[in-house]
Design an enzyme around this catalytic site. Structure first.
Site, mmCIF file in Angstrom:
data_model
loop_
_atom_site.group_PDB
_atom_site.id
_atom_site.type_symbol
_atom_site.label_atom_id
_atom_site.label_comp_id
_atom_site.label_asym_id
_atom_site.label_seq_id
_atom_site.Cartn_x
_atom_site.Cartn_y
_atom_site.Cartn_z
ATOM 1 N N ALA A 157 25.055 -111.903 -68.390
ATOM 2 C CA ALA A 157 26.163 -111.906 -67.352
ATOM 3 C C ALA A 157 26.779 -113.375 -67.362
ATOM 4 C CB ALA A 157 25.349 -111.226 -66.446
ATOM 5 N N GLU A 167 24.421 -97.449 -54.863
ATOM 6 C CA GLU A 167 23.098 -99.300 -54.379
ATOM 7 C C GLU A 167 23.298 -100.272 -53.530
ATOM 8 O OE1 GLU A 167 23.128 -100.461 -58.058
ATOM 9 O OE2 GLU A 167 21.178 -100.670 -58.228
ATOM 10 N N ARG A 176 13.135 -108.293 -51.883
ATOM 11 C CA ARG A 176 12.754 -109.591 -52.721
ATOM 12 C C ARG A 176 14.226 -109.533 -53.223
ATOM 13 N NH1 ARG A 176 10.644 -108.349 -58.378
ATOM 14 N NH2 ARG A 176 11.311 -106.337 -57.338
ATOM 15 N N CYS A 209 17.463 -102.993 -58.986
ATOM 16 C CA CYS A 209 17.647 -102.019 -59.086
ATOM 17 C C CYS A 209 15.963 -100.658 -58.813
ATOM 18 C CB CYS A 209 17.133 -101.650 -60.745
ATOM 19 S SG CYS A 209 16.268 -102.580 -61.855
ATOM 20 N N ASN A 262 21.088 -110.447 -62.552
ATOM 21 C CA ASN A 262 20.172 -110.717 -61.182
ATOM 22 C C ASN A 262 18.468 -111.398 -61.640
ATOM 23 O OD1 ASN A 262 19.522 -107.853 -62.334
ATOM 24 N ND2 ASN A 262 19.390 -106.589 -60.130
ATOM 25 N N LYS A 288 23.526 -111.207 -75.060
ATOM 26 C CA LYS A 288 24.649 -111.316 -74.261
ATOM 27 C C LYS A 288 24.133 -111.216 -72.313
ATOM 28 C CE LYS A 288 27.610 -109.483 -72.214
ATOM 29 N NZ LYS A 288 27.386 -109.949 -70.876
ATOM 30 N N GLU A 327 18.768 -99.639 -69.039
ATOM 31 C CA GLU A 327 18.035 -99.746 -67.846
ATOM 32 C C GLU A 327 19.234 -99.822 -66.584
ATOM 33 O OE1 GLU A 327 15.216 -99.793 -67.406
ATOM 34 O OE2 GLU A 327 14.278 -100.036 -69.539
ATOM 35 N N LEU A 328 19.436 -98.298 -66.217
ATOM 36 C CA LEU A 328 20.918 -98.924 -65.339
ATOM 37 C C LEU A 328 20.553 -98.720 -63.318
ATOM 38 C CD1 LEU A 328 22.063 -96.004 -67.764
ATOM 39 C CD2 LEU A 328 22.407 -98.554 -67.614
#
Ligand code: NAP
Length: 488
Positions: free
Chosen positions: A186, A391, A288, A294, A161, A184, A260-261
């Site tokens: 996405a 979410e 946004r 997140c 994202n 790594k 960071e979830l």
């Protein structure tokens, strides 16, 4: 002309793995297709890395660790500063690349380049401020020396994202602290990271200090890296479910972890708020990145006295949005990243409306090319609706109401997540009470966006562990060493 520029830009992005300072093909020879979510068309095919390639990347990071840790902090700082300058020069290319592979509107992509680049500047400044301490023990019999050492080789996993900022927020402090890494990205948005690795190479990055593995199978490339006894740290940004499974793997080798979830941010509007400012803040906090942040406001918890007016005003603003490919002039809402995202957003909206929520605008996927969902506002969302616990990760603003401050706190905290909360009130004491009582790692008081490279970003509860950015950010990549010595 535009198409020509896009073709030139895409051709300039490396299509190979970056291992030990060299651009190499995947050992399988296989390719991973990257596509534009606004058109569904493939834009580039790149190396599809394997477990063998990942092992080579890990070997390179381990081999480079000691020499990188031994470089002068000023040298590491200068490298980051050169990278900052280069990224500023190439800002338009990076923005366009992100818009093409991820879908965000070009103006937002430019804002991400600026934000992402600030991590390079910030950590170039932090690299030379890593400090320890020296002092007497309380008994006065000995001296205590406390120093900070680089943690060691890191595995950095980033989401789709914010393809640039999530990379610089990890690579910046790792480099500053003296850690090497395997990165790594996405599989949906690997091009930005490959272009960024090229930029680091141009800035003078020594071989092996940062290595990049792109792959269609993140679990198979991760396996040898996690199993390698030389790996010291995992920094992951992504979904909570994947984060939990990676934490379990990290536990086998007791790795340092930063996670960071996901989020489920409450956006609370009191009846004493400046409503126009709250609407303005809501637009940014919600729309946004097409709602795919997140930190996105997920539950708009609005005092019943102003809820109708708030809903009317946000719906008016949302109806004026322009949906389209992010490269087009004036577009404010691009595509969602893939069809799964469209289906998920659709099912959350349908569930809420099925339970009695009012649909004020939007509410459907957009037929045709690409994966678009209409910007949507729903009000009177009923308790028990899935949209309040999950979410959304899409352009849907969902409103519920409250009567008393205590009820607002209870509703805001009725989630397993705790990344950020937003509060709009003109009563300073109330604002301070809300900051204290909302269980999150971050708060926005009368603002709709809080992220800043100089601030500690991170969550509590299922939103994660550790902080990125700020003075805290570099400490995620340092370990504290204490030495006792007799009084001289
Ligand atoms: P994701 O599916 O968890 O993927 C994140 C990264 O993990 C990607 O690189 C992915 O690679 C990789 N991955 C997936 N499964 C893996 C496995 N078994 N082993 C190793 N790596 C694996 O999340 P996402 O959909 O990309 O990102 C959206 C999520 O990220 C949202 O929940 C959002 O809230 C969260 N997020 C959090 C923050 C924060 O700072 N708190 C910031 C941005 C996003 P592949 O995609 O190639 O499989």
């Amino acid at each position: 002309m535009t198409q020509e520029r896009e073709a030139q830009l895409l051709a300039s992005v490396p299509d190979k793995l970056f291992i030990a300072g060299k651009w190499v093909e995947s050992s399988s020879g296989k390719k991973l297709d990257v596509y534009d979510p606004a058109t569904g068309k493939t834009i580039k095919s790149i190396a599809d890395g394997t477990a063998d390639d990942a092992q080579k990347a890990m070997d390179a990071a381990a081999d480079a660790q000691d020499s990188w840790a031994a470089t002068a902090p000023r040298e590491r700082s200068d490298l980051l500063r050169r990278a900052f300058n280069l990224l500023a020069e190439r800002a338009e290319d990076f923005a366009l690349l992100m818009t093409i592979e991820m879908g965000k509107p070009l103006s937002e992509a430019m804002a991400e380049v600026k934000y992402g680049n600030e991590f390079l500047r910030w950590f170039s400044e932090e690299a030379v401020r890593i400090q320890g301490r020296y002092g007497s023990n309380p008994e006065g019999t000995g001296m205590m020396i406390v120093t900070q050492r680089p943690v060691g080789p890191c595995y950095l996993i980033t989401p789709w994202n914010f393809p640039l900022a999530m990379a610089t927020r990890k690579i910046g402090p790792a480099l500053a602290a003296g850690c090497t890494s395997v990165v790594k990205p996405a599989s949906l948005t690997p091009l930005t990271t490959l272009a960024f690795a090229k930029l680091l190479e141009d800035a003078g990055l020594p071989a092996g200090v940062v290595n990049v593995i792109t792959s269609s199978s993140s679990s198979s490339v991760s396996k040898p890296i996690f199993a390698d006894p030389r790996l010291r740290k995992l920094s992951f940004t992504g979904s909570t479910s994947v984060g939990i499974s990676l934490l379990k793997q990290a536990a086998d080798r007791v790795l340092r972890t930063s996670m960071e979830l996901g989020g489920n941010a409450p956006f609370v509007v009191f009846d004493d708020a400046d409503l126009d400012k709250a609407v303005e803040g809501a637009m940014v906090a919600k729309f946004r990145n097409i709602g795919q942040a997140c930190t996105a406001g997920n539950r708009f918890i609005v005092h019943e006295a102003v809820a109708d007016e708030f809903a009317k005003k946000v719906a008016e603003r949302v109806k004026a949005f322009k949906v389209g490919r992010g490269t087009e002039e004036g577009v404010t809402i691009g595509p969602l990243v893939d069809q799964d995202a469209v289906d998920k957003v659709g099912s959350l909206v349908n569930d809420a409306v099925g339970r009695g929520a009012k649909l004020l605008t939007g509410g459907s996927a957009i037929e045709g090319e690409g994966t678009f969902y209409e910007p949507t506002v729903i009000s009177d969302v009923k308790p028990g609706s899935d949209i309040l616990t999950e979410e959304i990760f899409g352009p849907v603003l969902a409103i519920t109401t409250f009567k008393e401050e205590a009820e607002a706190v209870k509703l805001a905290n009725a989630t397993d997540f705790g990344l950020i909360g937003y509060v709009y009130t003109q009563d300073l004491a109330r604002g301070q009470r809300m900051i204290d009582s909302i269980e999150t790692g971050m708060m926005g008081l009368n603002v709709g966006v809080a992220s800043n490279a100089a601030a500690p970003f991170g969550g509590v509860k299922l939103s994660g562990l550790g902080r990125e950015g700020g003075f805290e950010g570099i400490h995620e990549y340092l370990s504290t060493k204490y030495t006792m010595t007799p009084k001289p």
